[in-house]
Design a protein around this motif. Structure first.
Motif, PDB file in Angstrom:
ATOM      1  N   SER A 116      -2.414   3.874   0.745  1.00  0.00           N
ATOM      2  CA  SER A 116      -3.614   3.569  -0.023  1.00  0.00           C
ATOM      3  C   SER A 116      -4.329   2.399   0.636  1.00  0.00           C
ATOM      4  CB  SER A 116      -3.233   3.245  -1.464  1.00  0.00           C
ATOM      5  OG  SER A 116      -2.293   2.212  -1.482  1.00  0.00           O
ATOM      6  N   GLN A 117      -5.580   2.230   0.281  1.00  0.00           N
ATOM      7  CA  GLN A 117      -6.414   1.226   0.945  1.00  0.00           C
ATOM      8  C   GLN A 117      -6.197  -0.161   0.374  1.00  0.00           C
ATOM      9  OE1 GLN A 117      -8.508   2.037   3.607  1.00  0.00           O
ATOM     10  NE2 GLN A 117      -7.129   3.786   3.374  1.00  0.00           N
ATOM     11  N   GLY A 118      -5.834  -0.214  -0.889  1.00  0.00           N
ATOM     12  CA  GLY A 118      -5.819  -1.505  -1.557  1.00  0.00           C
ATOM     13  C   GLY A 118      -7.214  -1.843  -2.027  1.00  0.00           C
ATOM     14  N   ALA A 119      -7.314  -2.792  -2.940  1.00  0.00           N
ATOM     15  CA  ALA A 119      -8.614  -3.153  -3.489  1.00  0.00           C
ATOM     16  C   ALA A 119      -8.938  -4.591  -3.146  1.00  0.00           C
ATOM     17  CB  ALA A 119      -8.621  -2.968  -5.001  1.00  0.00           C
TER      18      ALA A 119
ATOM     19  N   ALA B  82      -1.520   6.618  -6.320  1.00  0.00           N
ATOM     20  CA  ALA B  82      -2.000   6.516  -4.940  1.00  0.00           C
ATOM     21  C   ALA B  82      -1.053   7.190  -3.944  1.00  0.00           C
ATOM     22  CB  ALA B  82      -2.205   5.044  -4.578  1.00  0.00           C
ATOM     23  N   GLY B  83      -0.150   8.031  -4.454  1.00  0.00           N
ATOM     24  CA  GLY B  83       0.759   8.764  -3.577  1.00  0.00           C
ATOM     25  C   GLY B  83       1.665   7.877  -2.750  1.00  0.00           C
TER      26      GLY B  83
ATOM     27  N   SER C 254       8.852  15.450   4.728  1.00  0.00           N
ATOM     28  CA  SER C 254       7.662  15.607   3.909  1.00  0.00           C
ATOM     29  C   SER C 254       6.475  15.087   4.702  1.00  0.00           C
ATOM     30  CB  SER C 254       7.807  14.801   2.633  1.00  0.00           C
ATOM     31  OG  SER C 254       7.947  13.446   2.962  1.00  0.00           O
TER      32      SER C 254
ATOM     33  N   ARG D  89       4.220  -5.821 -12.127  1.00  0.00           N
ATOM     34  CA  ARG D  89       3.824  -4.605 -11.442  1.00  0.00           C
ATOM     35  C   ARG D  89       2.555  -4.848 -10.629  1.00  0.00           C
ATOM     36  NH1 ARG D  89       2.114   1.121 -13.873  1.00  0.00           N
ATOM     37  NH2 ARG D  89       3.983   1.833 -12.900  1.00  0.00           N
TER      38      ARG D  89
ATOM     39  N   ALA E  64       1.375   6.462 -13.587  1.00  0.00           N
ATOM     40  CA  ALA E  64       0.459   5.453 -13.029  1.00  0.00           C
ATOM     41  C   ALA E  64       0.952   4.972 -11.671  1.00  0.00           C
ATOM     42  CB  ALA E  64       0.318   4.277 -13.987  1.00  0.00           C
ATOM     43  N   SER E  65       2.258   4.893 -11.524  1.00  0.00           N
ATOM     44  CA  SER E  65       2.764   4.385 -10.251  1.00  0.00           C
ATOM     45  C   SER E  65       2.647   5.441  -9.145  1.00  0.00           C
ATOM     46  CB  SER E  65       4.206   3.892 -10.392  1.00  0.00           C
ATOM     47  OG  SER E  65       5.059   4.979 -10.613  1.00  0.00           O
TER      48      SER E  65
ATOM     49  N   ARG F  20       4.945   6.288  -0.840  1.00  0.00           N
ATOM     50  CA  ARG F  20       6.042   6.925  -0.104  1.00  0.00           C
ATOM     51  C   ARG F  20       7.373   6.595  -0.766  1.00  0.00           C
ATOM     52  NH1 ARG F  20       6.536   7.720   5.769  1.00  0.00           N
ATOM     53  NH2 ARG F  20       7.204   5.548   5.916  1.00  0.00           N
TER      54      ARG F  20
ATOM     55  N   PHE G  27      -5.399   0.412  -6.425  1.00  0.00           N
ATOM     56  CA  PHE G  27      -4.806   0.877  -5.168  1.00  0.00           C
ATOM     57  C   PHE G  27      -5.904   1.222  -4.155  1.00  0.00           C
ATOM     58  CE2 PHE G  27      -0.687   1.605  -7.354  1.00  0.00           C
ATOM     59  CZ  PHE G  27       0.139   1.056  -6.397  1.00  0.00           C
ATOM     60  N   GLY G  28      -7.145   1.079  -4.562  1.00  0.00           N
ATOM     61  CA  GLY G  28      -8.243   1.272  -3.612  1.00  0.00           C
ATOM     62  C   GLY G  28      -8.870   2.655  -3.640  1.00  0.00           C
TER      63      GLY G  28
ATOM     64  N   ILE H 135       5.265   5.834 -15.141  1.00  0.00           N
ATOM     65  CA  ILE H 135       5.635   6.470 -13.876  1.00  0.00           C
ATOM     66  C   ILE H 135       4.447   7.223 -13.283  1.00  0.00           C
ATOM     67  CG2 ILE H 135       7.116   8.232 -12.854  1.00  0.00           C
ATOM     68  CD1 ILE H 135       9.332   7.282 -14.734  1.00  0.00           C
TER      69      ILE H 135
ATOM     70  N   LYS I  23       0.822  -1.210   0.000  1.00  0.00           N
ATOM     71  CA  LYS I  23       0.000   0.000   0.000  1.00  0.00           C
ATOM     72  C   LYS I  23       0.861   1.268   0.000  1.00  0.00           C
ATOM     73  CE  LYS I  23      -3.717  -2.387   2.338  1.00  0.00           C
ATOM     74  NZ  LYS I  23      -4.469  -2.571   3.582  1.00  0.00           N
ATOM     75  N   LEU I  24       2.160   1.104   0.246  1.00  0.00           N
ATOM     76  CA  LEU I  24       3.028   2.278   0.417  1.00  0.00           C
ATOM     77  C   LEU I  24       4.039   2.466  -0.705  1.00  0.00           C
ATOM     78  CD1 LEU I  24       3.843   1.655   4.173  1.00  0.00           C
ATOM     79  CD2 LEU I  24       2.224   3.315   3.258  1.00  0.00           C
TER      80      LEU I  24
ATOM     81  N   GLY J  59       8.943  15.041  -2.286  1.00  0.00           N
ATOM     82  CA  GLY J  59       9.123  14.288  -1.054  1.00  0.00           C
ATOM     83  C   GLY J  59       8.931  12.790  -1.198  1.00  0.00           C
TER      84      GLY J  59
ATOM     85  N   PRO K 193      -1.605  -3.674  -3.963  1.00  0.00           N
ATOM     86  CA  PRO K 193      -2.417  -4.237  -2.883  1.00  0.00           C
ATOM     87  C   PRO K 193      -3.788  -4.734  -3.323  1.00  0.00           C
ATOM     88  CG  PRO K 193      -2.439  -1.845  -2.771  1.00  0.00           C
ATOM     89  CD  PRO K 193      -1.564  -2.210  -3.923  1.00  0.00           C
TER      90      PRO K 193
END
Lengths: 301, 276
Positions: free
Chosen positions: B18-21, A155-156, B12, B113, A151-152, A158, A108-109, A149, A80-81, A188, B118
């Motif tokens: 993200s939540q994941g699906a 979901a922001g 930062s 990818r 697309a990746s 880290r 990514f939800g 890039i 998720k990160l 960041g 998730p």
């Protein structure tokens, strides 16, 4: 498991083998947030390391933490990160640019609406808005990379992994992508990229690790690495551009002036350049072979 | 050797993870994606409909009369006889596309990818499967419609007709999952469609196009007992308003066996398969 802001990536004694072939051997690393480049020739183990850190494959031994999470045990949380942009643009040619972005956002939800908003924003930022409604199969290599890039980032994440992001691109597209990556870092997001181009590592990364034969043989900033092969040289060329003479210099104005005075006596008509060592030379020094030509002394790829 | 590096830490804002699906979102997203693939690739879609149509026309108008003559029937009788085999052969054509798209996903880095993301990545395969069902049932519908246009008539009840369609759909699922597994293990999309080509000959060595009794003895054993024969015999009986006998459950058992084997193989291969 909580986040730790302490280290971006922490690796101790990490090893990975495929049968008898030791791809990674006893790797140790501790990286703070920022841009890091893993530099190495084909077959050095770069992709294997990225695949391990991005949860794609398992490691055999040692310890790995990415954002404080174990890519094996805490796989679902880590996913998720982070995001991975692999060696080949992993975008769907049959879909439009916007559809690719939306698809990634949904996976990514993100809600449909949020995904659309983020997609528009990123397409704009990567100057792909005009092509957003076109099928990706019609995109140029550079555009595909940019979309990949973008697309990746939907979901922001880290931390993003870029595995040889500019392999196969022409010089102009490469330059444009470098600008995007630098802009990205300014927001960041941490970046872990692999490259076989020394120049790329030099331009992009704050920290460079040199991977060779499954081990990290050097690490540091570009100037630090260059320091290892000694100082600058004064080069004398004739009119045709052939190198006449090369003399080491300590590099300060006074040093160069003194060295030149001596040289001017023997070769008054020569053209002068002061050269700093390149990463290529660093590579040569560290591995005993120029970058890209040292596969032979490694485990077979 | 040990190397530790540190750089100044940028403070930062920590982005929210993200939540994941979930499974359902993944399934929805990938079914939509695969359907777009199917319907945007106009040439493949045309092939998926045209090939079975041509097959039917060839068998009805070129071979039909002479094959039927041997059995004391005419061209119309042969159309009623060959219809399920045409539908199942068409399923083979259509499903071979699944091998190509799965192989593409596996070998281009796309799947890699997705696997770092998730959500349950098996939904990619399920999306291709769902899309193949839609595409092939569409082709089946066209085949049946044209059969009616050519004079095919049946006294089958709605139940019988649905039963026949159900059996055909089940076989489409079988051949789709088999092709999906082939796509997974094949080194490239080209290889995947190559393997698939062999499977496309299977229906000819069955009771689908000519009665098994008319074949030489050495072929009869295989043709009479291979999995397509009970599926075809049962579908044919149902389509023509007759009782399918024991053929239907023998066919269903074969299908269930194939699906179970394919799912088991996929479960073993898929998690390990990473494009290099």
């Amino acid at each position: 498991m909580p986040y730790t802001d302490e280290w971006l990536i922490e690796i101790a004694g990490l090893s990975k083998s495929y049968g008898q072939r030791h791809v990674l051997q006893d790797l140790n690393l501790a990286l703070a947030p920022g841009i890091h480049a893993l530099l190495g020739p084909n077959g050095a183990g770069k992709t294997t390391l990225v695949n391990i850190l991005s949860t794609l494959i398992r490691y055999d031994a040692g310890r790995a933490r990415v954002l404080g999470l174990d890519p094996q045990r805490d796989r679902a949380q880590l996913q998720k990160l982070i995001s991975l942009t692999g060696q080949y643009a992993a975008v769907d040619g049959a879909l439009t640019g916007a559809e690719n972005m939306l698809m990634m956002g949904r996976l990514f939800g993100l809600s449909r609406r949020e995904a659309r908003r983020r997609a528009d924003e990123l397409l704009e930022r990567f100057e792909l808005s005009a092509a957003a409604g076109r099928r990706v199969a019609t995109y140029s290599g550079g555009m595909r990379r940019k979309l990949d890039i973008a697309a990746s980032l939907i979901a922001g994440p880290r931390l993003i992994f870029l595995d040889e992001p500019t392999t196969g691109l022409d010089t102009r597209s490469r330059q444009a992508l470098w600008d995007e990556i630098n802009a990205l870092a300014a927001t960041g997001t941490s970046i872990f990229l692999t490259t076989q181009y020394l120049e790329e590592a030099d331009v992009l990364a704050e920290q460079i690790m040199v991977l060779h034969g499954g081990s990290i043989i050097a690490a540091g900033t570009a100037p630090e690495l260059k320091q290892r092969v000694g100082g600058s040289t004064i080069q004398l060329h004739d009119e045709a551009g052939h190198l006449l003479q090369e003399v080491p210099t300590r590099g300060s104005a006074a040093d160069v002036a003194r060295d030149l005075t001596a040289l001017a006596r023997t070769r008054p008509e020569a053209t002068v350049t002061v050269r700093r060592p390149t990463l290529d030379e660093v590579f040569l020094q560290l591995t005993g072979a120029p970058a890209g030509q040292n596969q032979k002394d490694e485990t077979p790829a | 050797m040990s190397v530790a590096t540190t750089v100044s830490r940028t403070s930062s804002p920590r982005p929210t993870p993200s939540q994941g699906a979930g499974f359902l979102t993944g399934l929805k997203v990938f079914t939509a994606r695969s359907l777009k693939h199917s319907f945007r690739d106009a040439e493949s879609l045309l092939m998926a409909v045209m090939l079975p149509l041509m097959l039917m026309l060839i068998f009805t108008f070129i071979f039909g009369e002479s094959i039927a003559a041997g059995q004391g029937g005419d061209r119309g009788d042969y159309l009623a006889y060959v219809l399920p085999a045409i539908a199942l052969t068409a399923a083979g054509f259509g499903a071979s596309y699944t091998a190509v798209v799965v192989s593409n996903d596996m070998t281009t880095g796309f799947m890699n990818r997705l696997r770092t993301m998730p959500f349950p990545s098996v939904t990619v395969l399920l999306g291709h499967t769902a899309s193949s069902m839609v595409r092939n049932l569409l082709a089946t519908a066209v085949v049946v419609a044209v059969a009616f246009a050519l004079g095919f008539r049946t006294e089958a009840s709605v139940m019988q007709f649905s039963g026949a369609v159900g059996l055909i759909a089940l076989w489409i699922l079988v051949i789709t999952v088999v092709f999906a597994v082939l796509g997974m293990v094949a080194g490239s999309a080209e290889a995947a469609s190559g393997y698939g080509f062999i499977l496309l000959f299977l229906p000819y060595v069955s009771s689908g196009f000519a009665p098994v009794e008319t074949m030489p003895g050495w072929l009869r054993g295989f043709a009479g007992y291979q999995p397509m024969t009970p599926v075809i015999d049962a579908s044919r009986a149902l389509l023509n308003g007759q009782a399918p006998g024991s053929e239907w459950w023998i066919g269903v058992l074969w299908c269930a066996g194939f699906i179970a084997a394919a799912v088991w193989l996929a479960a073993a291969i898929f998690p390990r398969k990473v494009a290099r």
